[in-house]
Design a protein around this motif. Sequence first.
Motif, PDB file in Angstrom:
ATOM      1  N   GLY A 243     -21.928  56.474  87.977  1.00 39.04           N
ATOM      2  CA  GLY A 243     -21.122  55.381  88.533  1.00 39.04           C
ATOM      3  C   GLY A 243     -20.146  54.824  87.511  1.00 39.04           C
ATOM      4  O   GLY A 243     -18.979  54.554  87.830  1.00 39.04           O
TER       5      GLY A 243
ATOM      6  N   SER B  18     -23.221  49.237  89.694  1.00 38.32           N
ATOM      7  CA  SER B  18     -24.029  50.241  90.402  1.00 38.32           C
ATOM      8  C   SER B  18     -25.512  50.013  90.124  1.00 38.32           C
ATOM      9  O   SER B  18     -26.368  50.255  90.988  1.00 38.32           O
ATOM     10  CB  SER B  18     -23.606  51.655  90.006  1.00 38.32           C
ATOM     11  OG  SER B  18     -23.749  51.860  88.607  1.00 38.32           O
TER      12      SER B  18
ATOM     13  N   ILE C 140     -22.689  55.924  96.381  1.00 37.60           N
ATOM     14  CA  ILE C 140     -22.029  56.189  95.097  1.00 37.60           C
ATOM     15  C   ILE C 140     -21.427  57.594  95.090  1.00 37.60           C
ATOM     16  O   ILE C 140     -20.336  57.820  94.554  1.00 37.60           O
ATOM     17  CB  ILE C 140     -23.020  56.006  93.930  1.00 37.60           C
ATOM     18  CG1 ILE C 140     -23.443  54.531  93.835  1.00 37.60           C
ATOM     19  CG2 ILE C 140     -22.416  56.471  92.605  1.00 37.60           C
ATOM     20  CD1 ILE C 140     -24.483  54.239  92.778  1.00 37.60           C
TER      21      ILE C 140
ATOM     22  N   CYS D 231     -20.258  59.207  97.713  1.00 39.48           N
ATOM     23  CA  CYS D 231     -19.035  59.155  98.528  1.00 39.48           C
ATOM     24  C   CYS D 231     -17.886  58.524  97.752  1.00 39.48           C
ATOM     25  O   CYS D 231     -16.739  58.986  97.841  1.00 39.48           O
ATOM     26  CB  CYS D 231     -19.293  58.371  99.807  1.00 39.48           C
ATOM     27  SG  CYS D 231     -20.398  59.211 100.970  1.00 39.48           S
ATOM     28  N   CYS D 232     -18.197  57.463  96.998  1.00 43.41           N
ATOM     29  CA  CYS D 232     -17.172  56.849  96.147  1.00 43.41           C
ATOM     30  C   CYS D 232     -16.618  57.870  95.154  1.00 43.41           C
ATOM     31  O   CYS D 232     -15.412  57.918  94.893  1.00 43.41           O
ATOM     32  CB  CYS D 232     -17.751  55.654  95.388  1.00 43.41           C
ATOM     33  SG  CYS D 232     -18.147  54.238  96.439  1.00 43.41           S
TER      34      CYS D 232
ATOM     35  N   ILE E 252     -14.238  60.280  96.890  1.00 46.21           N
ATOM     36  CA  ILE E 252     -12.948  59.632  97.166  1.00 46.21           C
ATOM     37  C   ILE E 252     -12.103  59.565  95.896  1.00 46.21           C
ATOM     38  O   ILE E 252     -10.906  59.875  95.903  1.00 46.21           O
ATOM     39  CB  ILE E 252     -13.171  58.219  97.744  1.00 46.21           C
ATOM     40  CG1 ILE E 252     -13.803  58.328  99.128  1.00 46.21           C
ATOM     41  CG2 ILE E 252     -11.848  57.461  97.807  1.00 46.21           C
ATOM     42  CD1 ILE E 252     -14.275  57.012  99.684  1.00 46.21           C
ATOM     43  N   ILE E 253     -12.739  59.165  94.787  1.00 44.57           N
ATOM     44  CA  ILE E 253     -12.004  59.040  93.514  1.00 44.57           C
ATOM     45  C   ILE E 253     -11.508  60.393  93.039  1.00 44.57           C
ATOM     46  O   ILE E 253     -10.345  60.555  92.646  1.00 44.57           O
ATOM     47  CB  ILE E 253     -12.894  58.386  92.443  1.00 44.57           C
ATOM     48  CG1 ILE E 253     -13.155  56.915  92.792  1.00 44.57           C
ATOM     49  CG2 ILE E 253     -12.247  58.489  91.061  1.00 44.57           C
ATOM     50  CD1 ILE E 253     -14.195  56.244  91.919  1.00 44.57           C
TER      51      ILE E 253
END
Length: 493
Positions: A176, A252, A284, A286-287, A290-291
Amino acid sequence: MTREERVKFCRVCDKSKFDTKQGIVCGLTNAKADFEEECPDFTGDNEEVYVYQAPKEKKGLLVEKTIEFFELLTPKPGFFMSPIIIIFCVLVFVSMVLSGVHLIDPSVENLVAWGANFTTLTFQGQYWRLLSNCFLHIGLIHLLFNMYALLYIGLLLEPIIGKWKLGFAFILTGIGGSLLSLAWHDMIVSAGASGAIFGLYGVYLALLTTNLIDKESKKGILVSILIFVGYNLLFGLKGGIDNAAHIGGLFSGILLGFSFYPSLSNQEAKLKGLLIPGLTFIFILCCGVIILRSPKISVIYERHMSEFVEVEQRALSVYPQYITEVNLDAINKDGIPNWQKCKDIILKLDEMSGFSEEMYQRNALLKRYCDYRIESYKLIAKASEDRNPIFFRQVEAYNQAIGFIIRKLKGEVVADNLMRYKAPEEYKPVRREFFKSTVNAQSPLYIIDGEISEDMMHIDPKNIKEMNVMKGAAAEAVYGSKGKNGVVIITTK
């Protein structure tokens, strides 16, 4: 039964835990053991308690402290995963130093080679760097500070959540922190366990808001943790420290800490309690997707620049060591076209928006660099066919300007006028009549292939093999009064 005898049982009891103020205490009562003959709640191996131990020899204070330190880092029930992580980080650092990496100040190249979180490479698919960087450290001081912080929070947290949850928290919060670091910075080379350590502190901060930790211990521990977190975040504002990884790990960790609470508070619903940490992990993850899938302007720029360097190397590979030995076919097929490709890459970057002003200025220099390379290669091709000296001088002028552009691109301070091509002055043709009008005045004596000549205007410079000049008394001694103005001795091919 003495306190020491009771502690023997508590050390191997599965219900014991470590308290910073009291030492080893009962996890059920949060107090020191006070049974007389037998603890009704004891769950562990009685044989470990009654194993015979020979009387210990008295050792010096330094020796005893050293032994205590290494015993502390020995994995044991209630404190198993934390020392394993510490030992692994130390072994990685020792391996780096033994391979030649600097003990105090490792280079960026070495850190990247060992797995640091480098924006360009991570976005290009080396996602393992999100975790590997958590076990690297930028010098001995960095390692010692982080391992001390990990030791402290491990002693507090692992007895509460257990070894597997602590290991899971270290990995997930470390990732994270790495993800927020990539999102925060345009370009970063990051390494260190601090993001994951901040994550463990975040887990503990979340649990401090619950009833899992007794009220008496909460206040003192909360203050010390807040001081630690606040000081390190403020210290990170000085620069050179990846505060984004700290913040990413901390938040996180707080999220993960609250997700652990249901399984920790209700021992009978452990399987159901794992659902929330699982959902936290997916969130986390999925984040991260995306990043890592979002177009990052600095990564796009670096990707194009990598292509630029590759094409540039192909163009430079055909540059002749001597212009007289030029491979005309290679210049026309591999040299000039590849320089044009380099220019097209820069023009494509110029069409994109979002770059910094510094990047656009760099692009302007690179375009000029490509233009000058193209012109110099064309002149080299001309010079290989027509040995006119003006072509050689023009190539030299282009190369001089190119050299200053390269220095500017490397960060040196260079005046703009030095980076611009200045056409050399052409030789003005000297009329033959001028030589004839002066031949009888101060013209030297010409000896061409052993014969006296009035001048050398009839000789093609390409056909001259050797030229020597004699002056003064030496010339008169050999050639008499005819050599008083000097003698030019020419040998043709």
